[in-house]
Design an enzyme around this catalytic site. Structure first.
Site, PDB file in Angstrom:
ATOM      1  N   TYR A  45       0.851  -1.202   0.000  1.00 47.58           N
ATOM      2  CA  TYR A  45       0.000   0.000   0.000  1.00 47.58           C
ATOM      3  C   TYR A  45       0.874   1.235   0.000  1.00 47.58           C
ATOM      4  CZ  TYR A  45      -5.029  -0.064  -0.021  1.00 47.58           C
ATOM      5  OH  TYR A  45      -6.321  -0.107  -0.440  1.00 47.58           O
ATOM      6  N   GLU A  47      -0.507   4.822  -0.610  1.00 46.59           N
ATOM      7  CA  GLU A  47      -1.286   6.039  -0.883  1.00 46.59           C
ATOM      8  C   GLU A  47      -0.420   7.264  -0.647  1.00 46.59           C
ATOM      9  OE1 GLU A  47      -4.772   5.574   1.554  1.00 46.59           O
ATOM     10  OE2 GLU A  47      -5.935   4.786  -0.120  1.00 46.59           O
ATOM     11  N   ASP A 191      -5.238  13.989 -25.191  1.00 46.61           N
ATOM     12  CA  ASP A 191      -5.302  12.596 -24.765  1.00 46.61           C
ATOM     13  C   ASP A 191      -4.637  11.779 -25.870  1.00 46.61           C
ATOM     14  OD1 ASP A 191      -5.902   9.967 -24.277  1.00 46.61           O
ATOM     15  OD2 ASP A 191      -8.025  10.297 -23.853  1.00 46.61           O
ATOM     16  N   THR A 217      -2.759   6.402 -22.176  1.00 45.46           N
ATOM     17  CA  THR A 217      -2.619   5.045 -21.661  1.00 45.46           C
ATOM     18  C   THR A 217      -1.154   4.669 -21.828  1.00 45.46           C
ATOM     19  OG1 THR A 217      -2.955   4.003 -23.797  1.00 45.46           O
ATOM     20  CG2 THR A 217      -4.926   4.384 -22.472  1.00 45.46           C
ATOM     21  N   LYS A 220      -1.026   0.968 -25.334  1.00 45.42           N
ATOM     22  CA  LYS A 220      -1.349   0.922 -26.763  1.00 45.42           C
ATOM     23  C   LYS A 220      -0.032   0.990 -27.542  1.00 45.42           C
ATOM     24  CE  LYS A 220      -6.007   2.436 -25.699  1.00 45.42           C
ATOM     25  NZ  LYS A 220      -7.062   3.453 -25.834  1.00 45.42           N
ATOM     26  N   ARG A 226      -0.965  -2.365 -18.905  1.00 46.10           N
ATOM     27  CA  ARG A 226      -2.239  -1.656 -18.940  1.00 46.10           C
ATOM     28  C   ARG A 226      -2.245  -0.588 -17.861  1.00 46.10           C
ATOM     29  NH1 ARG A 226      -6.421  -2.662 -21.658  1.00 46.10           N
ATOM     30  NH2 ARG A 226      -5.285  -4.390 -22.589  1.00 46.10           N
TER      31      ARG A 226
HETATM   32  C1  LIG Z   1      -8.071   3.772 -24.995  1.00 44.63           C
HETATM   33  C2  LIG Z   1      -8.387   5.189 -24.717  1.00 44.63           C
HETATM   34  C3  LIG Z   1      -8.642   5.655 -23.433  1.00 44.63           C
HETATM   35  C4  LIG Z   1      -8.946   4.768 -22.253  1.00 44.63           C
HETATM   36  O1  LIG Z   1      -8.077   3.897 -21.845  1.00 44.63           O
HETATM   37  P1  LIG Z   1      -8.471   2.754 -20.791  1.00 44.63           P
HETATM   38  O2  LIG Z   1      -7.140   2.343 -20.295  1.00 44.63           O
HETATM   39  O3  LIG Z   1      -9.226   1.733 -21.536  1.00 44.63           O
HETATM   40  O4  LIG Z   1      -9.295   3.387 -19.704  1.00 44.63           O
HETATM   41  C5  LIG Z   1      -8.787   7.020 -23.233  1.00 44.63           C
HETATM   42  N1  LIG Z   1      -8.723   7.876 -24.257  1.00 44.63           N
HETATM   43  C6  LIG Z   1      -8.520   7.463 -25.520  1.00 44.63           C
HETATM   44  C7  LIG Z   1      -8.460   8.473 -26.608  1.00 44.63           C
HETATM   45  C8  LIG Z   1      -8.362   6.108 -25.804  1.00 44.63           C
HETATM   46  O5  LIG Z   1      -8.205   5.702 -27.061  1.00 44.63           O
END
Ligand SMILES: *Cc1c(COP(=O)(O)O)cnc(C)c1O
Length: 426
Positions: A45, A47, A191, A217, A220, A226
């Protein structure tokens, strides 16, 4: 040993090994990333943040998290990073919580045009708590018209503008977005969940000099575990004049940190943060930069091959790792759902996806989304990618003929044997 679960883990490994993975948001991490995630750090933990924790015994995980932060900052040239968000959606939620009040207007890319649920969709908390508005692409070009974004921003006067998408195959004009944000007094968030790995390796425009805040993220194109992250190119004093007890301006770094914890999350996943640190180190290596270049070339080869076969790519092609295909140009009766299902029978995985101005609902769709990040990690080259597109076309033309689909599946399985995945796990 838990035989039931271990057998399922083995079954999933076999599925990943023998199939062609074209889901644009997926990738294969290194075995080191996987093993780090499976470490004893999950027991701890922690936090709070390095040096300022609510629990004792954090002297080791403090070093882990600081290393992850330092590596991420150096990878993107960022001054600030938070590596705690459990996922991309959590990272966005934390930023919204930190910089918005309930009811504030936000302006993001339309989900129906390739945007993300977490940017204000009515089914997501972001669309329930904030007043969400959207810009999209032009029907004829499939590309965002920046003058229309500016017009929309002047109309709705958002507190936050979001650039970034899940199914947009062109690069982003962050500089113009910033001019628009400045004009209407909005903060600008990029994002980069999808193209993060291609931005880190400098193949795509860099959002850091122009966007106040960046979320992503890590799983990807960045090819890590993840998870999610938040960054800023430069820290700056909060724009609302909030001060500390001593009267000093509160910096955005502490506003954002509070948004993640305690605002949005509890204890950080230090085992995942350690794996993020491993992935950030990998992403800074020459072999990753080489990989990212190959991803873009493979995606380009696929887009060309699809176009040659009569398929329509939204925006006419791709500048990144993915493409959105409007199946209607090839055959008006084709749905994304039936193409997805037929391809699964041949062990080829894509996802159905709405296309801009789609005439079908989200569970049917007229499009599919295809990405090259995962197959490039497997080792496929441009020629292999053209072969993959040929198989996809074979499947689509024979989607109701199960024996032909089974033949294609055999070819696919045979082919993927030559691209070993995690051979150490034998
Ligand atoms: C995949 C994605 C997310 C979310 O990611 P998670 O890990 O699935 O919550 C957020 N924004 C965009 C543009 C994405 O393509």
């Amino acid at each position: 040993m838990d035989i039931e679960i271990q057998q399922l883990v083995q079954a999933e490994l076999q599925r990943q090994r023998k199939g062609i993975e074209l889901i644009a948001s997926e990738n294969f991490t290194s075995l080191e990333v996987i093993r780090t995630m499976g470490s004893c750090l999950t027991n701890k933990y922690a936090e709070g943040y390095p040096g300022r924790r609510y629990y004792g015994g954090c002297e080791v995980v403090d070093q882990v998290e600081q290393l992850a932060i330092d590596r991420l900052c150096s990878l993107f040239g960022a001054e600030y990073a938070n590596v705690q968000p459990h996922s991309g959606a959590q990272a966005n939620a934390a930023v919204f919580l930190a910089v918005l009040n309930p009811g504030d207007a936000i302006l993001g890319f339309d989900l129906a045009h390739g945007g993300h649920l977490s940017h204000g969709s009515p089914v997501n908390y972001s669309g329930k708590v904030y007043q969400a508005h959207f810009y999209g692409v032009e029907e004829d070009s499939g590309v965002i018209d920046m003058d229309k974004v500016a017009e929309k921003a002047r109309q709705v006067m958002p507190k936050l503008i979001i650039c970034g998408a899940s199914a947009y195959s062109r690069d982003w004009d962050y500089k113009r977005f910033r001019e628009i944000a400045d004009e209407v007094g909005a903060l600008l968030l990029a994002d980069i969940a999808h193209p993060a790995g291609l931005i880190a390796s400098r193949y795509l425009n860099d959002p850091l000099p122009y966007c106040h805040i960046i979320t992503s993220t890590t799983h990807k194109t960045l090819r890590g575990p993840r998870g999610g992250i938040v960054m800023m190119g430069k820290d700056f004093p909060n724009p609302w004049g909030r001060t500390t007890k001593k009267g000093d301006p509160i910096m955005m770094s502490s506003v954002l940190n509070s948004g993640v914890f305690p605002g949005m999350q509890g204890g950080p996943l230090e085992h995942v943060i350690a794996a993020k640190a491993v992935a950030f180190r990998e992403a800074a290596s020459p072999s990753f930069i080489d990989y990212a270049g190959k991803v873009i070339r493979n995606a380009h080869a696929m887009a060309e091959a699809f176009t040659d076969l009569g398929y329509k790519i939204i925006s006419g092609g791709t500048s990144n790792h993915l493409m959105l295909i409007d199946l209607r140009a090839k055959n008006p009766d084709l749905t994304g759902k039936e193409v997805e299902n037929a391809l699964i029978k041949a062990n080829i995985t894509i996802n159905k996806n709405m296309v801009p101005f789609d005439s079908r609902p989200a569970l049917q769709t007229s499009g599919i989304r295809v990405g090259a990040a995962a197959i490039t990690t497997r080792g496929l080259n441009e020629n292999d990618c053209r072969q993959v597109v040929q198989w996809i076309d074979d499947v689509i033309r024979n989607k109701d003929n199960d024996s032909i689909l089974a033949e294609i599946k055999n070819k696919v399985n045979q082919f993927m044997l030559s691209f070993p995945l995690y051979p150490e796990l034998e």
